[in-house]
Write a protein that holds these residues in place. Structure first.
Motif, PDB file in Angstrom:
ATOM      1  N   SER A  48       0.761  -1.182   0.065  1.00  0.00           N
ATOM      2  CA  SER A  48       0.147   0.059  -0.013  1.00  0.00           C
ATOM      3  C   SER A  48       0.964   1.184   0.060  1.00  0.00           C
ATOM      4  CB  SER A  48      -0.964  -0.141   1.185  1.00  0.00           C
ATOM      5  OG  SER A  48      -1.674   1.159   1.239  1.00  0.00           O
ATOM      6  N   LYS A  49       0.278   2.398  -0.566  1.00  0.00           N
ATOM      7  CA  LYS A  49       1.249   3.462  -0.787  1.00  0.00           C
ATOM      8  C   LYS A  49       1.127   4.411   0.713  1.00  0.00           C
ATOM      9  CE  LYS A  49      -0.861   4.997  -4.229  1.00  0.00           C
ATOM     10  NZ  LYS A  49      -1.326   6.054  -5.485  1.00  0.00           N
ATOM     11  N   ASN A  50       0.025   4.375   1.344  1.00  0.00           N
ATOM     12  CA  ASN A  50      -0.304   4.811   2.597  1.00  0.00           C
ATOM     13  C   ASN A  50      -0.571   3.761   3.783  1.00  0.00           C
ATOM     14  OD1 ASN A  50      -0.119   7.712   1.528  1.00  0.00           O
ATOM     15  ND2 ASN A  50      -1.880   6.982   0.376  1.00  0.00           N
ATOM     16  N   ALA A  99      -7.196   2.625   2.501  1.00  0.00           N
ATOM     17  CA  ALA A  99      -6.139   3.652   2.540  1.00  0.00           C
ATOM     18  C   ALA A  99      -6.715   4.590   1.642  1.00  0.00           C
ATOM     19  CB  ALA A  99      -4.768   3.165   2.232  1.00  0.00           C
ATOM     20  N   THR A 140      -5.383   1.176  12.681  1.00  0.00           N
ATOM     21  CA  THR A 140      -4.510   2.043  11.631  1.00  0.00           C
ATOM     22  C   THR A 140      -3.141   1.453  11.811  1.00  0.00           C
ATOM     23  OG1 THR A 140      -6.119   3.659  11.185  1.00  0.00           O
ATOM     24  CG2 THR A 140      -4.124   3.969  10.432  1.00  0.00           C
ATOM     25  N   ASP A 181      -6.794   7.265  -1.196  1.00  0.00           N
ATOM     26  CA  ASP A 181      -6.306   7.129  -2.746  1.00  0.00           C
ATOM     27  C   ASP A 181      -6.212   5.643  -3.154  1.00  0.00           C
ATOM     28  OD1 ASP A 181      -6.504   9.721  -2.776  1.00  0.00           O
ATOM     29  OD2 ASP A 181      -4.204   9.815  -2.511  1.00  0.00           O
ATOM     30  N   GLU A 182      -6.805   4.788  -2.424  1.00  0.00           N
ATOM     31  CA  GLU A 182      -6.684   3.340  -2.760  1.00  0.00           C
ATOM     32  C   GLU A 182      -7.939   2.550  -2.277  1.00  0.00           C
ATOM     33  OE1 GLU A 182      -2.436   1.413  -1.985  1.00  0.00           O
ATOM     34  OE2 GLU A 182      -3.106   2.819  -0.358  1.00  0.00           O
TER      35      GLU A 182
END
Length: 337
Positions: free
Chosen positions: A44-46, A107, A62, A109-110
């Motif tokens: 994941s990017k975030n 997340a 989280t 933008d995902e």
């Protein structure tokens, strides 16, 4: 301008369709009482938000954030969570923990990604036992059931054999869970039935004998050996047999003669043998009849010195051998004149 809008829309669509990549160690198998580790890795990017659920969410957090995870009362003191990952560990597992768990990650933008993780908790197999019906199983019965049971244990696979050959379920032999039901019982269903059960941590086998009792039929088999022939003793045979019995009637004095006419000397020694092969073993009862017949000489003796069958003193001219398998009766009449 048109080209710029196309590139912009394409970039937005690409951003919307990105999803978190998830992989798990599915399925998870443990012995009852052990710790079950439900491991999750992700790309994941975030930092994603993690939720674990059955019918309802029972844990969420989280990844990488300080606040402690939310854990429902169902798993209080039974759940270990490392908040830097998306994995959980269930402590002191019970059979009730064998379920399908869903882990979900979201997340910024995902897109949401979810996967199911199957947990299977096993009890070690012990004391496997094959049981057959207590009541007699008879040819022609509509059905009978053989059961494979165990004192403790949960199984992944259960298989049946009869006389060492694998049983494949069909319309005659129906396999359902741990029961083998035989539809329309025939004598060929008698034999040794074996059940084998397995799980990843243990296994067990047991066997038992199924006896099928036959109904009466009207066929017979006779063996004539020899008769000492002097004067008019005539033997008349009339009987019906259970299909599980094979009866031989042997007349064995000293001089061979043709099978017909069937005569022996008055006052001679005659051996009448009544034998059976049956399951269970038969008992034999000899009796005489027609006491009004005055044509029989006094006190001749009928001796069976060739086997251990019942010995009979010849007094009258009709003799009856009665073979009784499992409480039923089968009679053979021997008429001597």
């Amino acid at each position: 301008m048109h080209t710029a809008l196309t590139l912009l829309c394409g970039g937005l669509l690409a951003a919307v369709t990105v999803a978190i990549e998830i992989s798990t160690n599915n399925p998870v198998k443990v012995i009852i009482g052990e710790t079950a580790n439900l491991n999750v890795s992700f790309v994941s990017k975030n930092p994603p938000h993690v939720t674990w659920a059955l019918s309802d969410t029972f844990a969420s957090w989280t990844v990488g954030q300080v606040p402690p995870p939310m854990v429902s009362q169902v798993f209080v003191n039974r759940l270990t969570i490392n908040t830097s990952t998306a994995s959980i560990a269930i402590l002191q597992t019970t059979l009730a923990d064998s379920r399908n768990y869903t882990v979900s990650l979201t997340a910024v933008d995902e897109l949401l990604s979810s996967q199911k993780v199957t947990l299977r908790v096993y009890e070690l197999i012990s004391e496997v036992l094959v049981t057959v019906p207590v009541d007699d199983v008879k040819e022609g019965d509509s059905k009978t059931t053989v059961i494979c049971a165990m004192t403790t244990g949960t199984w992944d696979t259960l298989s049946w054999t009869k006389d060492g050959k694998t049983i494949v379920g069909d319309a005659h032999m129906v396999i359902a869970s741990n029961e083998l039901t035989i539809q329309g019982v025939v004598r060929g269903d008698a034999g040794t039935y074996s059940c084998s059960v397995k799980n990843p941590f243990s296994d067990g086998t047991s066997q038992n004998q199924l006896t099928v009792y036959c109904k009466y039929s009207t066929h017979s088999h006779l063996t004539w050996q020899s008769v000492r022939f002097l004067q008019g003793i005539f033997v008349d045979l009339s009987f019906r047999l259970p299909c599980s019995l094979s009866i031989r009637l042997c007349f064995t004095p000293s001089i061979p003669v043709p099978p017909a006419p069937r005569f022996v000397l008055v006052n001679s020694t005659v051996t009448l043998t009544c034998s059976t092969s049956s399951e269970p073993p038969a008992q034999y009862l000899w009796s005489v009849g027609e006491s009004s017949d005055t044509n029989v000489p006094s006190n001749p003796v009928l001796i069976d010195d060739a086997s251990n069958w019942t010995r009979l003193e010849l007094q009258l001219h009709r003799y009856q051998c009665q073979a009784e398998p499992y409480g039923e009766e089968d009679a053979d009449d021997h008429r001597v004149r």
